[in-house]
Motif scaffolding. Structure first.
Motif, PDB file in Angstrom:
ATOM      1  N   THR A  24       0.846  -1.235  -0.238  1.00 47.45           N
ATOM      2  CA  THR A  24       0.095  -0.125   0.114  1.00 47.45           C
ATOM      3  C   THR A  24       0.900   1.179  -0.044  1.00 47.45           C
ATOM      4  O   THR A  24       1.705   1.487   0.966  1.00 47.45           O
ATOM      5  CB  THR A  24      -1.052  -0.128   1.410  1.00 47.45           C
ATOM      6  N   ASN A  25       0.619   2.110  -0.822  1.00 50.92           N
ATOM      7  CA  ASN A  25       1.249   3.552  -0.753  1.00 50.92           C
ATOM      8  C   ASN A  25       0.356   4.621  -0.895  1.00 50.92           C
ATOM      9  O   ASN A  25      -0.859   4.379  -1.444  1.00 50.92           O
ATOM     10  CB  ASN A  25       1.956   3.558  -2.379  1.00 50.92           C
ATOM     11  N   LEU A  26       0.515   5.471  -0.314  1.00 48.15           N
ATOM     12  CA  LEU A  26      -0.464   6.879   0.191  1.00 48.15           C
ATOM     13  C   LEU A  26       0.134   7.898  -0.588  1.00 48.15           C
ATOM     14  O   LEU A  26       1.497   8.330  -0.332  1.00 48.15           O
ATOM     15  CB  LEU A  26      -0.440   6.902   1.520  1.00 48.15           C
ATOM     16  N   PHE A  27      -0.700   8.849  -0.942  1.00 45.56           N
ATOM     17  CA  PHE A  27      -0.479  10.134  -1.406  1.00 45.56           C
ATOM     18  C   PHE A  27      -1.468  11.172  -1.036  1.00 45.56           C
ATOM     19  O   PHE A  27      -2.551  10.723  -0.879  1.00 45.56           O
ATOM     20  CB  PHE A  27       0.000  10.251  -2.866  1.00 45.56           C
ATOM     21  N   ALA A  28      -0.924  12.387  -0.605  1.00 47.50           N
ATOM     22  CA  ALA A  28      -2.228  13.418  -0.436  1.00 47.50           C
ATOM     23  C   ALA A  28      -1.470  14.792  -0.689  1.00 47.50           C
ATOM     24  O   ALA A  28      -0.123  14.823  -0.321  1.00 47.50           O
ATOM     25  CB  ALA A  28      -2.171  13.404   1.218  1.00 47.50           C
ATOM     26  N   GLU A  29      -2.221  15.778  -1.039  1.00 50.48           N
ATOM     27  CA  GLU A  29      -1.769  16.849  -1.704  1.00 50.48           C
ATOM     28  C   GLU A  29      -2.623  17.998  -1.310  1.00 50.48           C
ATOM     29  O   GLU A  29      -3.968  17.754  -1.628  1.00 50.48           O
ATOM     30  CB  GLU A  29      -1.661  16.866  -3.258  1.00 50.48           C
ATOM     31  N   TRP A  30      -2.082  19.120  -0.725  1.00 50.53           N
ATOM     32  CA  TRP A  30      -2.714  20.379  -0.510  1.00 50.53           C
ATOM     33  C   TRP A  30      -2.537  21.344  -1.232  1.00 50.53           C
ATOM     34  O   TRP A  30      -1.466  21.737  -1.187  1.00 50.53           O
ATOM     35  CB  TRP A  30      -2.348  20.446   1.178  1.00 50.53           C
ATOM     36  N   ASP A  31      -3.351  21.839  -1.836  1.00 46.24           N
ATOM     37  CA  ASP A  31      -3.441  23.039  -2.425  1.00 46.24           C
ATOM     38  C   ASP A  31      -3.414  24.133  -1.726  1.00 46.24           C
ATOM     39  O   ASP A  31      -4.302  24.925  -1.354  1.00 46.24           O
ATOM     40  CB  ASP A  31      -4.460  23.157  -3.616  1.00 46.24           C
ATOM     41  N   GLY A  49       4.030  11.650   0.288  1.00 46.99           N
ATOM     42  CA  GLY A  49       4.058  10.380  -0.427  1.00 46.99           C
ATOM     43  C   GLY A  49       4.718   9.259   0.769  1.00 46.99           C
ATOM     44  O   GLY A  49       5.871   9.549   1.412  1.00 46.99           O
ATOM     45  N   VAL A  50       3.834   8.249   0.972  1.00 47.59           N
ATOM     46  CA  VAL A  50       4.453   7.101   1.857  1.00 47.59           C
ATOM     47  C   VAL A  50       4.306   5.942   0.775  1.00 47.59           C
ATOM     48  O   VAL A  50       3.451   5.399   0.555  1.00 47.59           O
ATOM     49  CB  VAL A  50       3.559   6.929   3.112  1.00 47.59           C
ATOM     50  N   ASN A  51       5.521   5.191   0.919  1.00 46.77           N
ATOM     51  CA  ASN A  51       5.916   4.064   0.208  1.00 46.77           C
ATOM     52  C   ASN A  51       5.887   2.951   1.069  1.00 46.77           C
ATOM     53  O   ASN A  51       6.384   3.244   1.932  1.00 46.77           O
ATOM     54  CB  ASN A  51       6.996   4.171  -0.671  1.00 46.77           C
ATOM     55  N   ASN A  52       5.052   1.986   0.788  1.00 48.56           N
ATOM     56  CA  ASN A  52       4.808   0.649   1.520  1.00 48.56           C
ATOM     57  C   ASN A  52       4.412   1.037   2.922  1.00 48.56           C
ATOM     58  O   ASN A  52       5.291   0.984   3.990  1.00 48.56           O
ATOM     59  CB  ASN A  52       6.178  -0.163   1.828  1.00 48.56           C
ATOM     60  N   VAL A  53       3.119   1.815   3.120  1.00 50.19           N
ATOM     61  CA  VAL A  53       2.640   2.293   4.305  1.00 50.19           C
ATOM     62  C   VAL A  53       2.799   1.041   5.453  1.00 50.19           C
ATOM     63  O   VAL A  53       2.979   1.555   6.531  1.00 50.19           O
ATOM     64  CB  VAL A  53       1.092   2.567   4.073  1.00 50.19           C
ATOM     65  N   PHE A  54       2.450  -0.029   5.053  1.00 44.60           N
ATOM     66  CA  PHE A  54       2.273  -1.151   6.295  1.00 44.60           C
ATOM     67  C   PHE A  54       3.659  -1.766   6.508  1.00 44.60           C
ATOM     68  O   PHE A  54       3.552  -2.763   7.222  1.00 44.60           O
ATOM     69  CB  PHE A  54       1.160  -2.049   6.080  1.00 44.60           C
ATOM     70  N   ASP A  55       4.682  -1.321   5.925  1.00 52.05           N
ATOM     71  CA  ASP A  55       5.888  -1.997   5.915  1.00 52.05           C
ATOM     72  C   ASP A  55       5.900  -3.431   5.575  1.00 52.05           C
ATOM     73  O   ASP A  55       6.571  -4.369   6.298  1.00 52.05           O
ATOM     74  CB  ASP A  55       6.558  -1.847   7.343  1.00 52.05           C
ATOM     75  N   LYS A  56       5.545  -3.836   4.502  1.00 52.16           N
ATOM     76  CA  LYS A  56       5.193  -5.141   4.137  1.00 52.16           C
ATOM     77  C   LYS A  56       6.552  -5.572   3.466  1.00 52.16           C
ATOM     78  O   LYS A  56       7.247  -5.094   2.917  1.00 52.16           O
ATOM     79  CB  LYS A  56       4.149  -5.312   2.880  1.00 52.16           C
ATOM     80  N   VAL A  57       6.788  -7.127   3.964  1.00 48.74           N
ATOM     81  CA  VAL A  57       8.045  -7.729   3.044  1.00 48.74           C
ATOM     82  C   VAL A  57       7.619  -8.400   2.002  1.00 48.74           C
ATOM     83  O   VAL A  57       6.501  -9.173   2.056  1.00 48.74           O
ATOM     84  CB  VAL A  57       8.611  -8.449   4.071  1.00 48.74           C
ATOM     85  N   LEU A  58       7.934  -8.107   0.890  1.00 53.09           N
ATOM     86  CA  LEU A  58       7.581  -8.706  -0.273  1.00 53.09           C
ATOM     87  C   LEU A  58       9.088  -9.184  -1.241  1.00 53.09           C
ATOM     88  O   LEU A  58       9.353  -8.399  -1.770  1.00 53.09           O
ATOM     89  CB  LEU A  58       6.682  -7.798  -1.165  1.00 53.09           C
ATOM     90  N   PHE A  59       9.192 -10.426  -1.273  1.00 54.83           N
ATOM     91  CA  PHE A  59      10.249 -10.938  -1.890  1.00 54.83           C
ATOM     92  C   PHE A  59      10.199 -11.159  -3.519  1.00 54.83           C
ATOM     93  O   PHE A  59       8.971 -11.612  -3.652  1.00 54.83           O
ATOM     94  CB  PHE A  59      10.665 -12.274  -1.489  1.00 54.83           C
ATOM     95  N   THR A  60      10.965 -10.594  -4.261  1.00 50.63           N
ATOM     96  CA  THR A  60      10.843 -10.309  -5.539  1.00 50.63           C
ATOM     97  C   THR A  60      11.668 -11.562  -6.137  1.00 50.63           C
ATOM     98  O   THR A  60      11.314 -11.983  -7.520  1.00 50.63           O
ATOM     99  CB  THR A  60      11.081  -9.042  -5.974  1.00 50.63           C
ATOM    100  N   GLU A  61      12.757 -12.116  -5.532  1.00 49.58           N
ATOM    101  CA  GLU A  61      13.662 -13.143  -6.283  1.00 49.58           C
ATOM    102  C   GLU A  61      14.499 -13.802  -5.097  1.00 49.58           C
ATOM    103  O   GLU A  61      14.429 -13.082  -3.763  1.00 49.58           O
ATOM    104  CB  GLU A  61      14.509 -12.405  -7.040  1.00 49.58           C
ATOM    105  N   ALA A  62      14.778 -15.091  -5.413  1.00 51.82           N
ATOM    106  CA  ALA A  62      15.811 -15.661  -4.241  1.00 51.82           C
ATOM    107  C   ALA A  62      16.451 -16.692  -5.071  1.00 51.82           C
ATOM    108  O   ALA A  62      16.440 -16.625  -6.314  1.00 51.82           O
ATOM    109  CB  ALA A  62      14.645 -16.717  -3.422  1.00 51.82           C
ATOM    110  N   GLU A  63      17.524 -17.027  -4.483  1.00 53.08           N
ATOM    111  CA  GLU A  63      18.341 -17.723  -5.032  1.00 53.08           C
ATOM    112  C   GLU A  63      18.079 -19.352  -4.637  1.00 53.08           C
ATOM    113  O   GLU A  63      18.574 -19.642  -3.492  1.00 53.08           O
ATOM    114  CB  GLU A  63      19.974 -17.487  -4.722  1.00 53.08           C
ATOM    115  N   ASN A  64      17.718 -20.169  -5.676  1.00 56.02           N
ATOM    116  CA  ASN A  64      17.144 -21.462  -5.242  1.00 56.02           C
ATOM    117  C   ASN A  64      18.420 -22.245  -4.773  1.00 56.02           C
ATOM    118  O   ASN A  64      18.449 -23.299  -3.957  1.00 56.02           O
ATOM    119  CB  ASN A  64      16.597 -22.111  -6.488  1.00 56.02           C
ATOM    120  N   GLY A  65      19.553 -22.113  -5.671  1.00 57.12           N
ATOM    121  CA  GLY A  65      20.934 -22.949  -5.224  1.00 57.12           C
ATOM    122  C   GLY A  65      21.368 -22.483  -4.012  1.00 57.12           C
ATOM    123  O   GLY A  65      22.646 -23.071  -3.705  1.00 57.12           O
ATOM    124  N   ARG A  66      20.929 -21.617  -3.273  1.00 56.24           N
ATOM    125  CA  ARG A  66      21.558 -20.979  -2.067  1.00 56.24           C
ATOM    126  C   ARG A  66      20.585 -20.796  -0.948  1.00 56.24           C
ATOM    127  O   ARG A  66      20.207 -19.881  -0.444  1.00 56.24           O
ATOM    128  CB  ARG A  66      22.016 -19.445  -2.191  1.00 56.24           C
TER     129      ARG A  66
END
Length: 822
Positions: free
Chosen positions: A757-764, A774-791
């Motif tokens: 989840t990412n959040l954005f808010a803008e005040w004129d 802007g808040v990137n990864n609001v809930f501090d999620k761990v999301l692995f995109t790759e791993a080394e199967n041989g390791r």
């Protein structure tokens, strides 16, 4: 340009009319602009084409839309693009990008062409240590991103049969500009963006802009993870029948890139379970391994600095000329030269073992101690590491130090289009020629050392085996051959022809053919172990006894391969708001240095059958519908794009970290859905893609036939709801997610899915000034995109692996931006 003109008209009308009436007029103009939005990427027709009329899956998102995902890197903006699977965990570059089930068997973006203003950034999207995403930096000089999936990507570009992602720059055709200042709220980061464009005379306009950033320390490195910026400028001279545009860019930026590191295994699931070391919040990057020495390809001492990260230096000059010659003939010529160099510095974890086991089994029970850090000199055992870091693990690390000596290229594309009017139909024909010369000169020299497995990890000395914490000079992975030097040149030549026939009945038929020829010449030289006094003390210490030194020996390459691609498509306009389309395509992606010398004879020529390993062929079918509802059938405005796709990819590849050859055929099918809806102040945009992919055949691992390809999730999605209050501002969230995926083709270990989840808010603050969060990864999620199967390692001796090498996205980070528009 049409959309900007409509908005200017709306603004002028609002100044002279009542507020309510002006808002109604602006809404009507925006609705009309939406229906008339023209895309220029992947289309045959000169001047572009409306999405509803085209027979391809194409999307267009402007800079403001992309910023709603609170991106921290170029690859993170790809999360908003339908059908694109972006593993945006690397940081400032080196990200992996795939489309529609086409394989991501090594890294980079092999089947996707990343382009800047219609020309490829690099000829290959999967160069080792130089994927194309690291050589483009997003800032406010970007106007929009257009993406094509499948379709004409096979015939209107080279090495991008899966798709084209085109970054289109602002040109200054309207007088406007902005200044933005950004700071990190929970991390050290400072950034300034500026851009301004406007008219100099009635026929001359310009745009200039860029950014500078210092900090970017999302994982508490202890030093600046990001440093540098860019300046871009263009000047356009408008003539009665066309224009000439000259543009230039200077880019010098260093950005840390994250590599796989120690993570936990729970059963077969990759988790964040290692005590004292967060996969998303911690990193081996730290001051204690920041500086070092190795030996370069000329066998001289080389000093390195981890803060260089991916250091990108680009100086480019480009030109575009577009003219209507009369008789409905339009000529468009583009050319660009880029002087590119840099470095790639990053620690890659090769092995993780508890200290006592490692010292007993690999080093004969030798004593070990911390070389630096707060506990420098203290003995290292499993128990002492647990007390200091929370875990007993020593990480065996390869330090990738690769000099990107020269990645310069020249690219040109010339096309002439003519339109024939037959009364009840129109035929558009395009003849084109593409040329690109790409240099690939790299110098590899990778050290090997041992560290604790923690934030601010310290180097570890082992008596009789290390020197100042270094286990092996130029011996990454324990391989004495990694002092390697590439000096290659590629030339791509491609004539192409395309035609589109539009009938008054609403039917459009189109097709195109492209003949790609790729020539590769040059040399690669390798290393061999030998004694070398790296520290200059007159002694040959243990790690200096077998330093990888470049021998000057290797091989040459001198060959040429070609491929003919084609596509045919049809689009039928059922109404002014609804169309259906279908398309079949055959294309190819050429291999670069990854397949070097695996299929060549001593003279550098292809052996019989070798051409098949250099040309990876694709076949794709797609069909779908496009609906742009303007409010007549339902309240609000709805855009809905639905595509079924079916693809087959035959690939030969090589993975450098495991030194494994791959030869597989992949098949995939699925459904790609993109939508946007607006009603009043509410907006919702998003995409959902379902992919069913499998390995259909294999020459290297037949046991894996029928398995799901590595890192291929069944579902990926992105949703961005937002709400605007006139005169006050807007607020919204972006939800980006994926289901589970297998680590490798053997389908043993699993990367669990998650929604970020990412959040954005803008005040004129005023009409010109805004303050945004802007808040990137609001809930501090761990999301692995790759791993080394041989390791994957059994560190507690119970017979089951409990630690694996993996890479996760960054944890939560927040920024604040003040922007002033003028």
């Amino acid at each position: 340009m049409g959309r900007n003109s409509l908005w200017l008209a709306a603004g002028a009308f609002a100044l002279t009319s009542g507020a309510a009436f002006a808002q109604d007029a602006a809404d009507a103009i925006e609705a009309e602009a939406r229906l008339q939005t023209v895309v220029v990427t992947g289309v045959v027709k000169a001047g572009g084409q409306n999405r509803l009329d085209s027979s391809i899956s194409v999307s267009s998102l402007d800079h403001a839309d992309l910023m709603k995902t609170a991106p921290r890197s170029t690859s993170e903006i790809f999360r908003a693009l339908p059908g694109i699977r972006a593993e945006s965990s690397a940081g400032g570059g080196n990200s992996n990008i795939a489309v529609r089930g086409m394989p991501l068997s090594t890294g980079g973006a092999k089947y996707v062409s990343l382009q800047e203003d219609g020309l490829p950034i690099l000829l290959f999207g999967d160069f080792d240590f130089a994927p194309a995403d690291g050589f483009y930096k997003v800032d406010t000089t970007l106007d929009r991103v257009e993406s094509v999936r499948g379709g004409t990507a096979s015939t209107l570009t080279t090495n991008g049969p899966g798709g084209i992602i085109n970054f289109i720059s602002k040109t200054g055709s309207t007088d406007e500009g902005s200044i933005a200042l950004t700071t990190g709220l929970d991390h050290d980061d400072y950034r300034a963006d500026f851009e301004y464009g406007g008219t100099l005379t009635d026929s001359l306009y310009f745009h200039i802009g860029g950014h500078w950033q210092q900090g970017g320390d999302y994982r508490d490195f202890g030093f600046d993870a990001v440093s540098g910026g860019q300046i871009r400028a263009s000047l356009t001279r408008q003539f009665e029948t066309g224009f000439v545009r000259v543009s230039a860019k200077w880019l010098d930026k260093a950005e840390a890139t994250h590599m796989p590191q120690a993570a936990g295994l729970s059963g077969n699931n990759v988790t964040d379970s290692i005590a004292g070391f967060s996969a998303s919040g911690d990193s081996l990057h730290n001051p204690y391994i920041r500086y070092g020495r190795d030996v370069d390809g000329e066998n001289t001492i080389n000093a390195y600095d981890l803060a260089d990260g991916i250091r990108t230096e680009v100086k480019s000059l480009a030109m575009q000329a577009n003219f209507d010659l009369g008789a409905d003939i339009v000529v468009d010529a583009r050319a660009r030269y880029q002087d590119i160099s840099g470095n790639f510095n990053a620690p890659f974890t090769h092995l993780v073992v508890d200290a006592d086991t490692l010292l007993d089994l690999s080093y004969g029970g030798a004593a070990a101690s911390l070389f630096n850090g707060p506990g420098a000199g203290n003995p290292v055992t499993s128990d002492s590491l647990i007390a200091a870091t929370g875990n007993p693990y020593i990480s065996d690390v390869t330090y990738f130090n690769t000099d990107l000596d020269d990645l310069s290229n020249f690219a040109g594309d010339l096309r002439a289009s003519k339109s024939f009017d037959f009364g009840a139909s129109t035929l558009d024909v395009t003849l084109g020629y593409f040329f690109m010369d790409q240099t690939f000169a790299q110098d590899w020299h990778w050290n090997r050392f041992l560290t604790s497995t923690s934030t601010h990890a310290a180097l570890i000395n082992v008596e009789g085996f290390t020197d100042n914490g270094i286990l092996g000079y130029n011996q990454g992975f324990g391989w004495t051959g990694n002092n390697r030097n590439y000096d290659l040149e590629y030339q791509a030549r491609a004539p192409y022809v395309a035609a589109s026939w539009s009938l008054d009945t609403g039917l459009t038929l189109d097709g195109s053919v492209r003949l790609d020829t790729l020539e590769q010449t040059g040399t690669r030289t390798d290393g061999a172990g030998g004694p070398f006094d790296v520290d200059g003390d007159g002694l040959i210490d243990a790690p200096e006894a077998a330093v990888s030194l470049n021998t000057g020996l290797g091989g040459t390459t001198n060959f040429e391969v070609d491929h003919t691609a084609f596509t045919i498509g049809a689009n039928y306009l059922l109404s002014n708001a609804l169309s259906v389309f279908g398309r079949y395509s055959e294309g190819a992606a050429f291999n670069g240095e990854r397949q070097l010398f695996t299929s060549l004879d001593e003279g550098g020529r292809l052996v019989p059958g070798g051409e098949e390993t250099y040309v990876d062929e694709t076949r794709q079918f797609e069909a779908g519908l496009k609906w742009q509802e303007d409010g007549e059938s339902l309240p609000g405005q709805l855009d809905l794009y639905f595509t079924y796709f079916n693809a087959e990819t035959k690939e030969d590849n090589y993975e450098i970290t495991t030194m494994t050859a791959l030869g597989n055929t992949y098949v995939s099918q699925g459904v790609e859905t993109e939508f946007s809806y607006s009603q009043g102040g509410f907006d919702l945009t998003g995409s959902v893609t379902f992919t069913d992919a499998e390995i259909d055949a294999s020459t290297t691992a037949p046991a894996y036939v029928g398995n799901t390809p590595r890192r291929q999730a069944d579902w990926i999605w992105s949703f961005t709801p937002s709400y605007t209050v006139n005169g006050l501002g807007r607020v919204g969230m972006n939800f980006t997610g994926t289901t589970d995926a297998y680590v490798d083709d053997d389908n043993v270990y699993i990367l669990p899915g998650a929604t970020v989840t990412n959040l954005f808010a803008e005040w004129d603050i005023t009409e010109q000034a805004t303050l945004s969060i802007g808040v990137n990864n609001v809930f501090d999620k761990v999301l692995f995109t790759e791993a080394e199967n041989g390791r994957a390692f059994d560190t507690d001796g119970d017979g089951t692996a409990d630690v694996i090498i993996a890479r996760s996205i960054n944890g939560r980070s927040a920024t604040a931006t003040f922007r002033y528009r003028f």
